[in-house]
Design an enzyme around this catalytic site. Structure first.
Site, PDB file in Angstrom:
ATOM      1  N   SER A  47      -0.392   5.636  -1.114  1.00 44.65           N
ATOM      2  CA  SER A  47      -0.358   6.081   0.262  1.00 44.65           C
ATOM      3  C   SER A  47      -0.598   7.574   0.459  1.00 44.65           C
ATOM      4  O   SER A  47      -0.959   7.992   1.556  1.00 44.65           O
ATOM      5  CB  SER A  47       0.991   5.717   0.866  1.00 44.65           C
ATOM      6  OG  SER A  47       2.020   6.489   0.286  1.00 44.65           O
TER       7      SER A  47
ATOM      8  N   SER B 208       2.112   5.594  -5.138  1.00 45.02           N
ATOM      9  CA  SER B 208       1.473   6.362  -4.052  1.00 45.02           C
ATOM     10  C   SER B 208       1.095   7.797  -4.381  1.00 45.02           C
ATOM     11  O   SER B 208       0.408   8.444  -3.597  1.00 45.02           O
ATOM     12  CB  SER B 208       2.368   6.361  -2.812  1.00 45.02           C
ATOM     13  OG  SER B 208       2.302   5.113  -2.172  1.00 45.02           O
TER      14      SER B 208
ATOM     15  N   LYS C 256       2.369  16.122   2.496  1.00 45.73           N
ATOM     16  CA  LYS C 256       2.241  14.778   3.071  1.00 45.73           C
ATOM     17  C   LYS C 256       3.083  14.678   4.342  1.00 45.73           C
ATOM     18  O   LYS C 256       4.192  15.214   4.398  1.00 45.73           O
ATOM     19  CB  LYS C 256       2.733  13.758   2.032  1.00 45.73           C
ATOM     20  CG  LYS C 256       2.554  12.295   2.425  1.00 45.73           C
ATOM     21  CD  LYS C 256       3.016  11.377   1.284  1.00 45.73           C
ATOM     22  CE  LYS C 256       2.742   9.914   1.572  1.00 45.73           C
ATOM     23  NZ  LYS C 256       3.130   9.040   0.434  1.00 45.73           N
TER      24      LYS C 256
END
Lengths: 95, 486
Positions: free
Chosen positions: B151, B175, B76
């Site tokens: 997210s 997330s 990420k």
């Protein structure tokens, strides 16, 4: 408690975020909705509850005050949007 | 050569260790997959030159001692990576190149992994659909018009599309688990303090945790083992010996007591979620676990608490973005203050502004007690609910999300309806405890939906073992036909 446009303007100033009128209007609406949502908490009696400040059950460990990193001045300065030799440049602050 | 589109992280690790395949071959395979998947927009940055160089180096040195020998991984874009652009999905960090490596990613590279690139995410991890990223929407490999969740949407999307054999995300309010649920993958949010937060772009520091996102539970145990560990650079890191989650993984859950919280049966929940949940309960019973009905009475207050605590912490964490030392700077403004205001006004997206403003408001003089202090007190009550329950039970089973993946734009106009996505995941972050989401089945549209297992702090092994048992019985298969490659 509800939030009006002048309060949002003040909070934007405190947050150092510029907002045009259109954004101010729509964000004021959003903020009012969100605050109304979080105000559900007022239904709970919390007079005798201690606030939870940290999830970790320990006091923060101090470390020795010694240099363990550094000498990467150039790498740090490389990310600056405006620099001059060893300095970050910002708009003039003293008249 | 075995089909790497059907291989798990653990299997690829074994293939490399037994010299059936080289790191370079594996790396080239995933690079090819990534190049064919531009439509999904899962990557913000790729660094294939480095990936290939590192893979070649691994094949020369042949050091198979690490947990992830020669394994290419994408992460990420919230983890700072040395000399590789790190944006946090924001315009304000569009050109930021860290001079240091986050502790968690560093752990992965020390175990032998190789970086493929940086994955798209909601701006500063604020979002539940990956629609707040400055770098555009990520498309869920499950269907063209579906969000991947957020997210960690890029992470979940890339994993489901097999553009990386596994990945890591961060979870502040769901997330990792919510996108895992939306993409039919496995995601674990560890105990607060198990994985170092050092070098991760901060959102809400008392809630943020990094965690593994994988194709199955076995991989999840392996990756958690690789990424976790004490780090003196994070003052909230837990100082304890590293666990061997992989070695201790087993399916013996006989006699465990599993709680079913009645507050998670919410109004208007799709019937299919209830069915999947009930199916999970049956599996646990058949595996020898005891089901216990429990109550977590303050569950309904978790989301409003979260939307005070998280924005408050975000507003102070994001104060650092001032356009001086790094990141975007506006050209407008006559003086320093105006430069700050314009930089942040132009550099932050709408959701980030919302949260910084809310956070500043609830912390401001005259409102602090009514909002922030109140939220901290309710947070205590929420944590107490879990503490009380775990005196009687070993783990809790709930759905991961109140719906399956939704369409782009469906919830963008109403912040509250977007926030409600995290209703089942947020309580866990507030209490600082671990939880895992595994695929539970599909709804009538054929979209995956997850089941969540929650345990008390540092009981990751327990939920991994229960998850492994359930995974075998559920036998979920993602039906993805790689449509984006055409």
């Amino acid at each position: 408690m509800s939030i009006d446009k002048s309060q949002v303007k003040k909070v934007a100033k405190l947050s150092r975020i510029s907002l045009d009128d259109k954004n101010l209007d729509s964000l004021s609406n959003d903020l009012a909705l969100i605050l109304k949502f979080v105000e559900q908490l007022n239904k709970l009696d919390t007079n005798n509850v201690k606030p939870l400040n940290s999830i970790v059950d320990k006091s923060l460990e101090p470390r020795k005050d010694q240099v363990n990193d550094g000498k990467i001045k150039e790498e740090i300065l490389k990310n600056s949007p405006d620099k001059n030799e060893d300095f970050f440049i910002v708009p003039k602050v003293v008249e | 050569m075995s089909d790497l589109n059907k291989s798990t992280l653990t299997q690829i690790t074994n293939l490399i260790k037994t010299k059936k395949i080289s790191s370079l071959e594996v790396t080239k395979f995933f690079i090819k997959n990534i190049e064919k998947a531009k439509k999904l927009n899962t990557f913000i940055t790729t660094c294939f030159e480095k990936s290939l160089k590192d893979a070649k180096n691994f094949d020369i040195k042949k050091n198979y001692n690490g947990l992830l020998p020669g394994i290419p991984l994408a992460v990420k874009d919230l983890f700072c990576t040395k000399n590789i652009k790190t944006t946090a999905g924001s315009k304000i960090l569009e050109n930021f190149i860290p001079a240091y490596e986050s502790s968690v990613t560093n752990n992965l590279w020390l175990e032998g992994a190789i970086i493929l690139g940086k994955l798209n995410c909601d701006e500063f991890a604020m979002g539940s659909s990956n629609e707040t990223s400055y770098f555009g929407n990520v498309i869920n490999p499950i269907g063209k018009n579906l969000v991947p969740g957020g997210s960690s949407g890029g992470s979940a999307g890339a994993l489901a599309a097999n553009l990386t054999p596994a990945t890591i995300g961060t979870d502040t309010g769901g997330s990792i688990r919510q996108p895992a649920s939306f993409t039919g993958t496995v995601g674990l949010k560890p105990t607060y303090g198990l994985c170092s937060r050092w070098g991760i772009v901060a959102f809400a520091s008392s809630l943020d945790q990094a965690g593994p996102m994988t194709k199955n539970v076995e991989d999840c145990a392996l990756l958690l083992e690789a990424m976790s560990g004490y780090d003196p650079k994070d003052s909230t890191s837990i100082n304890k010996k590293k666990e061997q989650y992989s070695k201790n993984l087993n399916e013996n859950i006989k006699g465990l007591k599993i709680g079913i919280p009645k507050e998670y049966r919410i109004d208007n929940m799709p019937k299919e979620i209830d069915n999947i949940w009930n199916k999970g309960i049956d599996i646990l019973k058949k595996s020898g676990a005891t089901i216990v009905n429990i109550s977590l009475p303050h569950t309904n207050y978790a989301l409003p608490t979260y939307y005070i605590v998280a924005p408050a912490e975000a507003s102070s964490n994001l104060a650092r973005y001032d356009g001086v030392k790094y990141g975007y700077r506006s050209k407008k403004g006559k003086n320093l203050t105006e430069m700050y205001e314009n930089t942040r006004g132009e550099g932050f997206g709408r959701e980030v502004k919302r949260r910084v403003l809310i956070g500043t408001y609830v912390l401001s003089s005259g409102y602090y007690d009514a909002y922030y202090l109140k939220a901290q007190k309710v947070r205590k009550l929420i944590k107490n609910d879990f503490d009380e329950s775990f005196k009687k039970i070993d783990a809790i089973l709930t759905p991961s999300t109140p719906s399956s993946a939704f369409k782009f734009g469906e919830k963008t106009n109403d912040p509250i309806s977007m926030y409600l996505n995290d209703i089942f995941t947020v309580p866990v972050n507030l209490a600082g405890i671990p939880a895992i989401s595994i695929p539970g089945g599909v709804d009538n549209k054929g979209y995956p939906m997850g089941l969540q297992l929650i345990a008390k702090a540092l009981d990751e092994q327990k939920i991994l073992n229960i998850a492994l048992t359930m995974e075998k019985a559920i036998n979920f298969k993602n039906s993805i036909n790689r449509w984006w490659e055409n």
